[in-house]
Write a protein that holds these residues in place. Structure first.
Motif, PDB file in Angstrom:
ATOM      1  N   SER A   1       0.735  -1.315  -0.105  1.00  0.00           N
ATOM      2  CA  SER A   1       0.019   0.009   0.152  1.00  0.00           C
ATOM      3  C   SER A   1       0.971   1.148   0.057  1.00  0.00           C
ATOM      4  O   SER A   1       0.533   2.286  -0.454  1.00  0.00           O
ATOM      5  CB  SER A   1      -0.877   0.073   1.114  1.00  0.00           C
ATOM      6  OG  SER A   1      -0.243  -0.030   2.282  1.00  0.00           O
ATOM      7  N   SER A   2       2.171   1.254   0.534  1.00  0.00           N
ATOM      8  CA  SER A   2       2.859   2.338   0.348  1.00  0.00           C
ATOM      9  C   SER A   2       3.390   2.741  -1.107  1.00  0.00           C
ATOM     10  O   SER A   2       3.946   3.635  -1.235  1.00  0.00           O
ATOM     11  CB  SER A   2       4.187   2.172   1.214  1.00  0.00           C
ATOM     12  OG  SER A   2       4.883   1.163   0.653  1.00  0.00           O
ATOM     13  N   LEU A   3       2.989   1.874  -1.869  1.00  0.00           N
ATOM     14  CA  LEU A   3       3.659   2.152  -3.360  1.00  0.00           C
ATOM     15  C   LEU A   3       2.379   2.402  -4.207  1.00  0.00           C
ATOM     16  O   LEU A   3       2.445   2.411  -5.464  1.00  0.00           O
ATOM     17  CB  LEU A   3       4.224   0.784  -3.859  1.00  0.00           C
ATOM     18  CG  LEU A   3       5.597   0.452  -3.235  1.00  0.00           C
ATOM     19  CD1 LEU A   3       5.892  -1.014  -3.683  1.00  0.00           C
ATOM     20  CD2 LEU A   3       6.566   1.456  -3.390  1.00  0.00           C
ATOM     21  N   ARG A   4       1.075   2.767  -3.563  1.00  0.00           N
ATOM     22  CA  ARG A   4       0.083   2.974  -4.398  1.00  0.00           C
ATOM     23  C   ARG A   4       0.480   4.270  -4.946  1.00  0.00           C
ATOM     24  O   ARG A   4       1.032   5.234  -4.713  1.00  0.00           O
ATOM     25  CB  ARG A   4      -1.128   3.299  -3.101  1.00  0.00           C
ATOM     26  CG  ARG A   4      -2.460   3.276  -3.761  1.00  0.00           C
ATOM     27  CD  ARG A   4      -2.840   2.180  -4.609  1.00  0.00           C
ATOM     28  NE  ARG A   4      -3.233   0.828  -3.917  1.00  0.00           N
ATOM     29  CZ  ARG A   4      -4.359   0.376  -3.347  1.00  0.00           C
ATOM     30  NH1 ARG A   4      -5.144   1.501  -2.893  1.00  0.00           N
ATOM     31  NH2 ARG A   4      -4.241  -0.832  -2.853  1.00  0.00           N
ATOM     32  N   GLY A   5      -0.243   4.455  -5.985  1.00  0.00           N
ATOM     33  CA  GLY A   5       0.088   5.415  -6.956  1.00  0.00           C
ATOM     34  C   GLY A   5       1.242   5.106  -8.013  1.00  0.00           C
ATOM     35  O   GLY A   5       1.205   5.805  -9.161  1.00  0.00           O
ATOM     36  N   GLN A   6       1.932   3.987  -8.060  1.00  0.00           N
ATOM     37  CA  GLN A   6       2.755   3.523  -9.086  1.00  0.00           C
ATOM     38  C   GLN A   6       2.569   2.123  -9.469  1.00  0.00           C
ATOM     39  O   GLN A   6       1.781   1.457  -8.473  1.00  0.00           O
ATOM     40  CB  GLN A   6       4.312   3.982  -8.416  1.00  0.00           C
ATOM     41  CG  GLN A   6       4.718   3.055  -7.299  1.00  0.00           C
ATOM     42  CD  GLN A   6       6.057   3.509  -6.694  1.00  0.00           C
ATOM     43  OE1 GLN A   6       6.885   3.180  -7.411  1.00  0.00           O
ATOM     44  NE2 GLN A   6       6.077   4.101  -5.568  1.00  0.00           N
ATOM     45  N   ARG A   7       2.883   1.703 -10.667  1.00  0.00           N
ATOM     46  CA  ARG A   7       2.802   0.284 -10.911  1.00  0.00           C
ATOM     47  C   ARG A   7       3.786  -0.545 -10.223  1.00  0.00           C
ATOM     48  O   ARG A   7       5.193   0.012 -10.249  1.00  0.00           O
ATOM     49  CB  ARG A   7       2.874   0.326 -12.312  1.00  0.00           C
ATOM     50  CG  ARG A   7       1.511   0.969 -12.787  1.00  0.00           C
ATOM     51  CD  ARG A   7       1.777   1.009 -14.437  1.00  0.00           C
ATOM     52  NE  ARG A   7       1.355  -0.523 -15.209  1.00  0.00           N
ATOM     53  CZ  ARG A   7       2.016  -0.558 -16.185  1.00  0.00           C
ATOM     54  NH1 ARG A   7       2.863   0.015 -16.994  1.00  0.00           N
ATOM     55  NH2 ARG A   7       1.740  -1.668 -16.836  1.00  0.00           N
TER      56      ARG A   7
ATOM     57  N   GLY B   1      -1.351  -2.281 -10.733  1.00  0.00           N
ATOM     58  CA  GLY B   1      -1.618  -0.907 -11.270  1.00  0.00           C
ATOM     59  C   GLY B   1      -1.465   0.151  -9.997  1.00  0.00           C
ATOM     60  O   GLY B   1      -1.246  -0.380  -8.720  1.00  0.00           O
ATOM     61  N   ALA B   2      -1.354   1.279 -10.546  1.00  0.00           N
ATOM     62  CA  ALA B   2      -1.494   2.425  -9.338  1.00  0.00           C
ATOM     63  C   ALA B   2      -2.725   2.563  -8.627  1.00  0.00           C
ATOM     64  O   ALA B   2      -2.806   2.972  -7.526  1.00  0.00           O
ATOM     65  CB  ALA B   2      -1.235   3.901 -10.107  1.00  0.00           C
ATOM     66  N   ASP B   3      -3.605   1.832  -9.079  1.00  0.00           N
ATOM     67  CA  ASP B   3      -4.967   1.882  -8.218  1.00  0.00           C
ATOM     68  C   ASP B   3      -4.947   0.721  -7.436  1.00  0.00           C
ATOM     69  O   ASP B   3      -5.993   0.296  -6.453  1.00  0.00           O
ATOM     70  CB  ASP B   3      -6.093   1.805  -9.382  1.00  0.00           C
ATOM     71  CG  ASP B   3      -6.044   0.588 -10.171  1.00  0.00           C
ATOM     72  OD1 ASP B   3      -5.238  -0.139 -10.194  1.00  0.00           O
ATOM     73  OD2 ASP B   3      -7.203   0.602 -11.010  1.00  0.00           O
ATOM     74  N   GLY B   4      -4.015  -0.121  -7.267  1.00  0.00           N
ATOM     75  CA  GLY B   4      -3.963  -1.270  -6.417  1.00  0.00           C
ATOM     76  C   GLY B   4      -4.750  -2.420  -6.907  1.00  0.00           C
ATOM     77  O   GLY B   4      -4.779  -3.602  -6.304  1.00  0.00           O
ATOM     78  N   LYS B   5      -5.220  -2.337  -8.092  1.00  0.00           N
ATOM     79  CA  LYS B   5      -5.714  -3.541  -8.692  1.00  0.00           C
ATOM     80  C   LYS B   5      -4.575  -4.412  -9.712  1.00  0.00           C
ATOM     81  O   LYS B   5      -3.626  -3.900 -10.356  1.00  0.00           O
ATOM     82  CB  LYS B   5      -6.921  -3.198  -9.773  1.00  0.00           C
ATOM     83  CG  LYS B   5      -8.006  -2.554  -8.789  1.00  0.00           C
ATOM     84  CD  LYS B   5      -9.188  -2.601  -9.580  1.00  0.00           C
ATOM     85  CE  LYS B   5     -10.432  -1.950  -8.785  1.00  0.00           C
ATOM     86  NZ  LYS B   5     -10.436  -2.229  -7.486  1.00  0.00           N
ATOM     87  N   VAL B   6      -4.908  -5.775  -9.667  1.00  0.00           N
ATOM     88  CA  VAL B   6      -3.999  -6.608 -10.740  1.00  0.00           C
ATOM     89  C   VAL B   6      -4.315  -6.206 -12.103  1.00  0.00           C
ATOM     90  O   VAL B   6      -5.544  -6.498 -12.316  1.00  0.00           O
ATOM     91  CB  VAL B   6      -4.227  -8.063 -10.390  1.00  0.00           C
ATOM     92  CG1 VAL B   6      -3.542  -9.081 -11.317  1.00  0.00           C
ATOM     93  CG2 VAL B   6      -4.079  -8.558  -8.942  1.00  0.00           C
ATOM     94  N   GLU B   7      -3.155  -5.851 -12.780  1.00  0.00           N
ATOM     95  CA  GLU B   7      -3.200  -5.659 -14.338  1.00  0.00           C
ATOM     96  C   GLU B   7      -2.857  -6.943 -15.058  1.00  0.00           C
ATOM     97  O   GLU B   7      -3.732  -7.292 -16.198  1.00  0.00           O
ATOM     98  CB  GLU B   7      -2.285  -4.647 -14.622  1.00  0.00           C
ATOM     99  CG  GLU B   7      -2.572  -3.135 -14.223  1.00  0.00           C
ATOM    100  CD  GLU B   7      -1.532  -2.404 -14.673  1.00  0.00           C
ATOM    101  OE1 GLU B   7      -0.804  -2.603 -15.587  1.00  0.00           O
ATOM    102  OE2 GLU B   7      -1.423  -1.157 -14.180  1.00  0.00           O
TER     103      GLU B   7
END
Length: 156
Positions: free
Chosen positions: A28-34, A129-135
């Motif tokens: 979660s600390s990396l949210r906003g980046q892939r 993904g940046a949104d925390g969802k699996v791409e």
């Protein structure tokens, strides 16, 4: 007990695990980046070394494309530190000794190994993904050539 396999669009299970130096790292600390999260069976084995070195060699290109990499195995932090130093690994290696994160990602369970059914780490890679969802979700990947295929899929 095998965890449910994740698919593109699923929320990536959050985790907080110690790295090779004992510092806690949270997805979660990396949210906003892939983030590329990959699971491997054991540090300092030939296939896992090849895969880790391929990721390290690709880091400049991955980073310039806005991607971070986290490698996760059941190994203890001290073993991860030795692995990092020996192979010059340039991204965080995280320790999941109770395999809870491996299980949450469906990367631990029954697999075929040299024609025999065993229970263990299923070599798997996820692009979060940046949104925390699996791409992207890759299960049962081969160590050799996987990073090249991943880069091709991501256009990196």
């Amino acid at each position: 007990m095998t965890g449910k396999r994740l698919e593109p669009g699923d929320e990536a299970p959050d985790f907080t695990l110690p790295d090779a130096d004992g510092n806690l790292v949270s997805l979660s600390s990396l949210r906003g980046q892939r983030v590329i999260v990959y699971f491997y069976p054991a540090a300092m084995t030939p296939g896992c070394t090849k895969e880790a070195c391929d990721f390290s060699d690709s880091m400049p290109d991955l980073q310039s494309a806005g991607l971070s990499v986290l490698g996760i195995s059941p190994d203890a932090p001290a073993k991860l530190a030795k692995f990092r130093e020996k192979e010059g690994i340039t991204f965080p290696l995280l320790s999941d000794p109770d395999r809870s994160v491996l299980s949450a990602y469906g990367a631990y369970g029954e697999k075929m190994n040299y024609g025999k059914k065993t229970t263990g780490v299923i070599r798997s890679t996820f692009v979060v993904g940046a949104d925390g969802k699996v791409e992207k979700a890759y299960y049962g990947v081969k160590a050799t050539g996987h990073v090249g295929r991943l880069r091709a899929d991501l256009g990196v």
